[in-house]
Design an enzyme around this catalytic site. Structure first.
Site, PDB file in Angstrom:
ATOM      1  N   LYS A  54       0.845  -1.206   0.000  1.00 40.14           N
ATOM      2  CA  LYS A  54       0.000   0.000   0.000  1.00 40.14           C
ATOM      3  C   LYS A  54       0.877   1.252   0.000  1.00 40.14           C
ATOM      4  O   LYS A  54       0.620   2.200  -0.738  1.00 40.14           O
ATOM      5  CB  LYS A  54      -0.940  -0.015   1.221  1.00 40.14           C
ATOM      6  CG  LYS A  54      -2.084  -0.989   1.040  1.00 40.14           C
ATOM      7  CD  LYS A  54      -2.873  -1.256   2.310  1.00 40.14           C
ATOM      8  CE  LYS A  54      -3.872  -2.376   2.034  1.00 40.14           C
ATOM      9  NZ  LYS A  54      -4.568  -2.869   3.206  1.00 40.14           N
ATOM     10  N   GLN A  98      -4.937  -1.592   9.397  1.00 37.98           N
ATOM     11  CA  GLN A  98      -4.763  -2.923   8.802  1.00 37.98           C
ATOM     12  C   GLN A  98      -5.280  -3.994   9.767  1.00 37.98           C
ATOM     13  O   GLN A  98      -4.867  -4.034  10.927  1.00 37.98           O
ATOM     14  CB  GLN A  98      -3.269  -3.143   8.497  1.00 37.98           C
ATOM     15  CG  GLN A  98      -2.970  -4.421   7.773  1.00 37.98           C
ATOM     16  CD  GLN A  98      -3.501  -4.449   6.347  1.00 37.98           C
ATOM     17  OE1 GLN A  98      -3.375  -3.482   5.604  1.00 37.98           O
ATOM     18  NE2 GLN A  98      -4.117  -5.557   5.975  1.00 37.98           N
ATOM     19  N   ASP A 121     -11.576   2.472   3.613  1.00 34.95           N
ATOM     20  CA  ASP A 121     -11.890   1.043   3.487  1.00 34.95           C
ATOM     21  C   ASP A 121     -13.404   0.851   3.358  1.00 34.95           C
ATOM     22  O   ASP A 121     -13.860  -0.251   3.055  1.00 34.95           O
ATOM     23  CB  ASP A 121     -11.397   0.299   4.747  1.00 34.95           C
ATOM     24  CG  ASP A 121     -10.271  -0.661   4.437  1.00 34.95           C
ATOM     25  OD1 ASP A 121     -10.025  -0.908   3.244  1.00 34.95           O
ATOM     26  OD2 ASP A 121      -9.664  -1.181   5.391  1.00 34.95           O
TER      27      ASP A 121
END
Ligand code: NAP
Length: 299
Positions: A54, A98, A121
């Protein structure tokens, strides 16, 4: 005739190219650099790999990347203090924690702490609710990536029968909502669905997100269907000792003889996920500054 193979890697490269163009214009014309903050708690090796990918791709498209690595024993209060700082930081337009996080932390509470406008997200209850009500929010990255692949291949999806196997909050539910928005007739199947092969065989669009290797057989697929395989199962490689092999939820060899188009595993849906994370960060940045949203990169 064998199916067209949908090249998710090439498509994701193209999406990142478009994002890089938008970022360059934002910097040159507005003096704004979109920023993505990624928070990693603990030292899960798989998570370290994802976070590194990422970071690399964020920098490659010209965005600012803010990495926050916290020890595994970080308390909820310490994590929330960081999230609050990032929520308030105007240089940060997207925040991602995460997962999985260590057991003493509650993923739902962590997601709920992130400002919904920065929840790139798309996992918060607020963003799920906005999607379900047909309003603008931020959409979970993998379903958004599948939508982009489907739009590219099919264009108008009005009236098509779509079957999504899997009903998770991360994928199945948002995917079904997105297909509904495209005017598909949507069926959500799951572990309690009866006659799953028959349900699938009615699908013009079949999306499988289960996590059971090669569960969907060729005779579950309607001739001419578009098949999107989201599942990922890692198994020991049959020919290479010590190596592993990734398998999707669809029996690719069989389904490719029946479908019109199909995504492979790997190289199908997977590469779209980070591209859509960057797309969401760009969208969040444009919204934060009252600028027009990038076309083709939102739901
Ligand atoms: P999940 O939360 O475990 O959900 C799996 C879903 O599959 C559940 O709704 C479950 O039904 C359903 N299911 C289980 N067994 C079934 C069966 N025999 N027949 C029909 N449905 C069945 O998983 P997820 O997070 O949605 O992820 C699904 C898969 O996609 C995983 O392999 C994951 O690794 C992959 N994935 C890939 C990406 C990517 O970037 N490519 C991103 C996200 C997920 P119940 O609800 O009834 O239990």
């Amino acid at each position: 005739m064998p199916a067209e193979i949908i090249d998710g890697k090439a498509f994701a490269d193209e999406v990142r190219g478009q994002i890089a163009g938008h970022v360059a214009r934002l910097k040159a014309e507005q003096g704004i650099t979109p920023g993505l903050a990624v928070v990693l708690v603990g030292e899960d090796p798989a998570s370290e790999v994802y976070v590194a990918a990422k970071h690399r791709q964020t920098v490659e498209v010209g965005m600012a990347s803010f990495e926050h690595k916290l020890p595994a024993d970080t308390s909820e209060a310490e994590l929330f203090a960081l999230i609050d700082r990032l929520n308030a930081d105007p240089a940060v337009h997207g925040i991602l924690c995460q997962f999985p996080v260590p057991d003493h932390l509650d993923e739902r509470r962590v997601v709920a702490r992130i400002d919904p406008a920065k929840d790139v997200d798309g996992l918060s209850v607020v963003n799920a609710g906005l999607l379900a009500s047909g309003e603008k929010g931020l959409v979970s990255c993998t379903p958004l990536g599948c939508l982009m692949l489907l739009r590219d291949r099919l264009g108008d999806m009005t009236g098509l029968n779509a079957v999504v196997i899997g009903r998770s909050n991360l994928f199945g539910k948002p995917m079904a909502q997105l297909l509904l928005r495209e005017n598909c007739t949507v069926t959500i199947a799951h572990s309690r669905t009866r006659n799953l092969p028959e349900v699938c065989a009615r699908a013009d669009i079949l999306v499988a997100a289960v996590g059971r290797a090669e569960m969907v057989k060729g005779d579950w697929v309607k001739p001419g269907a578009t098949v999107i395989d989201v599942g990922i199962t890692r198994l020991p490689h049959p020919d290479k000792p010590g190596k592993s092999k990734l398998l999707g939820d669809v029996d690719f060899a069989e389904a490719a003889q029946v479908a019109a188009a199909i995504t492979p595993v790997p190289g199908g849906v997977g590469p779209m996920t980070i591209a859509c994370l960057l797309a969401n960060t760009l969208t969040a940045c444009c919204r934060a500054h009252g600028l027009p949203e990038p076309e083709g990169l939102t739901a």
